[in-house]
Design a protein around this motif. Sequence first.
Motif, PDB file in Angstrom:
ATOM      1  N   MET A  25      62.247  61.904  53.157  1.00  0.00           N
ATOM      2  CA  MET A  25      61.423  60.754  53.520  1.00  0.00           C
ATOM      3  C   MET A  25      60.059  61.211  54.032  1.00  0.00           C
ATOM      4  N   GLY A  26      60.044  62.319  54.771  1.00  0.00           N
ATOM      5  CA  GLY A  26      58.766  62.867  55.212  1.00  0.00           C
ATOM      6  C   GLY A  26      57.909  63.309  54.042  1.00  0.00           C
ATOM      7  N   LYS A  27      58.543  63.968  53.075  1.00  0.00           N
ATOM      8  CA  LYS A  27      57.837  64.427  51.872  1.00  0.00           C
ATOM      9  C   LYS A  27      57.205  63.253  51.130  1.00  0.00           C
ATOM     10  N   ARG A  28      57.994  62.206  50.899  1.00  0.00           N
ATOM     11  CA  ARG A  28      57.485  61.064  50.145  1.00  0.00           C
ATOM     12  C   ARG A  28      56.407  60.304  50.924  1.00  0.00           C
ATOM     13  N   THR A  29      56.532  60.261  52.247  1.00  0.00           N
ATOM     14  CA  THR A  29      55.523  59.600  53.074  1.00  0.00           C
ATOM     15  C   THR A  29      54.182  60.328  52.993  1.00  0.00           C
ATOM     16  N   LEU A  30      54.234  61.654  53.080  1.00  0.00           N
ATOM     17  CA  LEU A  30      53.011  62.449  52.983  1.00  0.00           C
ATOM     18  C   LEU A  30      52.374  62.306  51.603  1.00  0.00           C
ATOM     19  N   GLU A  31      53.201  62.339  50.553  1.00  0.00           N
ATOM     20  CA  GLU A  31      52.680  62.204  49.189  1.00  0.00           C
ATOM     21  C   GLU A  31      52.035  60.835  48.988  1.00  0.00           C
ATOM     22  N   TYR A  32      52.718  59.785  49.469  1.00  0.00           N
ATOM     23  CA  TYR A  32      52.192  58.428  49.296  1.00  0.00           C
ATOM     24  C   TYR A  32      50.878  58.251  50.045  1.00  0.00           C
ATOM     25  N   LEU A  41      67.231  54.583  47.835  1.00  0.00           N
ATOM     26  CA  LEU A  41      65.882  54.110  48.106  1.00  0.00           C
ATOM     27  C   LEU A  41      64.883  54.581  47.046  1.00  0.00           C
ATOM     28  N   TYR A  42      65.025  55.822  46.589  1.00  0.00           N
ATOM     29  CA  TYR A  42      64.140  56.380  45.560  1.00  0.00           C
ATOM     30  C   TYR A  42      64.938  56.604  44.279  1.00  0.00           C
ATOM     31  N   ASN A  43      65.588  55.538  43.851  1.00  0.00           N
ATOM     32  CA  ASN A  43      66.575  55.613  42.777  1.00  0.00           C
ATOM     33  C   ASN A  43      66.027  56.214  41.490  1.00  0.00           C
ATOM     34  N   SER A  44      64.834  55.790  41.086  1.00  0.00           N
ATOM     35  CA  SER A  44      64.287  56.228  39.801  1.00  0.00           C
ATOM     36  C   SER A  44      63.876  57.694  39.805  1.00  0.00           C
ATOM     37  N   SER A  45      63.821  58.316  40.978  1.00  0.00           N
ATOM     38  CA  SER A  45      63.390  59.715  41.078  1.00  0.00           C
ATOM     39  C   SER A  45      64.529  60.698  40.820  1.00  0.00           C
ATOM     40  N   PHE A  46      65.751  60.191  40.658  1.00  0.00           N
ATOM     41  CA  PHE A  46      66.906  61.073  40.488  1.00  0.00           C
ATOM     42  C   PHE A  46      67.739  60.651  39.275  1.00  0.00           C
ATOM     43  N   SER A  47      68.282  61.638  38.590  1.00  0.00           N
ATOM     44  CA  SER A  47      69.087  61.373  37.399  1.00  0.00           C
ATOM     45  C   SER A  47      70.470  60.855  37.779  1.00  0.00           C
ATOM     46  N   ASP A  48      71.144  60.269  36.803  1.00  0.00           N
ATOM     47  CA  ASP A  48      72.512  59.808  37.030  1.00  0.00           C
ATOM     48  C   ASP A  48      73.427  60.975  37.398  1.00  0.00           C
ATOM     49  N   ASP A  49      73.180  62.141  36.804  1.00  0.00           N
ATOM     50  CA  ASP A  49      74.018  63.309  37.111  1.00  0.00           C
ATOM     51  C   ASP A  49      73.884  63.707  38.576  1.00  0.00           C
ATOM     52  N   ILE A  50      72.663  63.674  39.107  1.00  0.00           N
ATOM     53  CA  ILE A  50      72.454  64.020  40.515  1.00  0.00           C
ATOM     54  C   ILE A  50      73.120  62.984  41.414  1.00  0.00           C
ATOM     55  N   LYS A  51      72.991  61.715  41.068  1.00  0.00           N
ATOM     56  CA  LYS A  51      73.644  60.666  41.859  1.00  0.00           C
ATOM     57  C   LYS A  51      75.157  60.842  41.830  1.00  0.00           C
ATOM     58  N   ARG A  52      75.696  61.168  40.668  1.00  0.00           N
ATOM     59  CA  ARG A  52      77.154  61.288  40.525  1.00  0.00           C
ATOM     60  C   ARG A  52      77.697  62.467  41.327  1.00  0.00           C
ATOM     61  N   GLY A  84      72.431  45.139  39.874  1.00  0.00           N
ATOM     62  CA  GLY A  84      71.776  46.373  39.463  1.00  0.00           C
ATOM     63  C   GLY A  84      70.270  46.356  39.606  1.00  0.00           C
ATOM     64  N   LEU A  85      69.749  45.541  40.527  1.00  0.00           N
ATOM     65  CA  LEU A  85      68.306  45.495  40.723  1.00  0.00           C
ATOM     66  C   LEU A  85      67.794  46.812  41.305  1.00  0.00           C
ATOM     67  N   ARG A  86      66.680  47.297  40.766  1.00  0.00           N
ATOM     68  CA  ARG A  86      65.967  48.429  41.338  1.00  0.00           C
ATOM     69  C   ARG A  86      64.494  48.063  41.391  1.00  0.00           C
ATOM     70  N   SER A  87      63.890  48.292  42.552  1.00  0.00           N
ATOM     71  CA  SER A  87      62.512  47.841  42.775  1.00  0.00           C
ATOM     72  C   SER A  87      61.596  48.978  43.217  1.00  0.00           C
ATOM     73  N   ASP A  88      61.965  50.223  42.893  1.00  0.00           N
ATOM     74  CA  ASP A  88      61.170  51.362  43.345  1.00  0.00           C
ATOM     75  C   ASP A  88      60.210  51.864  42.269  1.00  0.00           C
ATOM     76  N   THR A  89      60.017  51.071  41.213  1.00  0.00           N
ATOM     77  CA  THR A  89      59.024  51.390  40.193  1.00  0.00           C
ATOM     78  C   THR A  89      58.129  50.170  39.991  1.00  0.00           C
ATOM     79  N   GLU A  90      57.132  50.287  39.133  1.00  0.00           N
ATOM     80  CA  GLU A  90      56.171  49.194  38.944  1.00  0.00           C
ATOM     81  C   GLU A  90      56.846  47.933  38.423  1.00  0.00           C
TER      82      GLU A  90
END
Length: 276
Positions: A11-18, A118-129, A204-210
Amino acid sequence: MVNNNAYTNYMGKRTLEYTAETLSLMKTERPEVYTLLIEKTGVTDDEIVFWENMAANMAFPINEDGLIEQHDGYYDLPYIDVNSIPVNEFPLYNHWSYDRIYRTSMIKQPDVLMFLYLYNSSFSDDIKRVNYEYYEPRTIHESSLSPAIHSILAAELGRMQEATDFFGYATRLDLDNYNRNTCEGLHTTSIAMAWMNIVYGFAGLRSDTELLRFAPRLPDRWKSLHFSFTWQGRIISIWMKKDCTLFELNSGEPMELYVYGEKYTLSSEGLTVSVV
């Protein structure tokens, strides 16, 4: 009480990047506003570069299989089968000392799974699994948001029975006194997460992309599901059935969205997509 907690670091990484990305965009597109901000805060170019370097070099241990270590040394902690603990010892914080709890691999809530959500689109299904399968048996769900997060990810991974079971856990946490601590007060986080469980889990809503993304998955025992929500000045209704999902734009301008990975345009005429 640990070093390099994966959730905190990510979360710190993404905050700094944003922050750095936003300042760069502001400098280019709204230079007059950027100038006022710099005058008010005193932020320098060197400071922004420092933030970018911190983000780029943030400790974030992930192995070749995609498994993310909860914190430094977590893999060295002894494993305890959560189901082997007598039910009368829960909640653990009333029966075990904290140093005893922290010397095991048991975790109160799904830190790693939380940022995968929270950052769903940043990770693959394999990583989530791989992370869901590793951390689920080690989580004792003494955080009231824990069951719903597990349900949401289980639904995304196609593990619908687990998703339904965790949804029942989340919604009946206080009604059935699952954690044996309802006497201390209602778990309002779990009540709020019940809505998110339905919308982000089964719809299955995801809202972390445009663009919004949907992947409706109705539990076997349910006949239908209906809810509405607002998005960027629009009111959208979702009607989920066994064989299809109907999207209605009740107010606002037409918009593009993804359903099961395919792009569609939602207008006042509505949109019907067959279940995949």
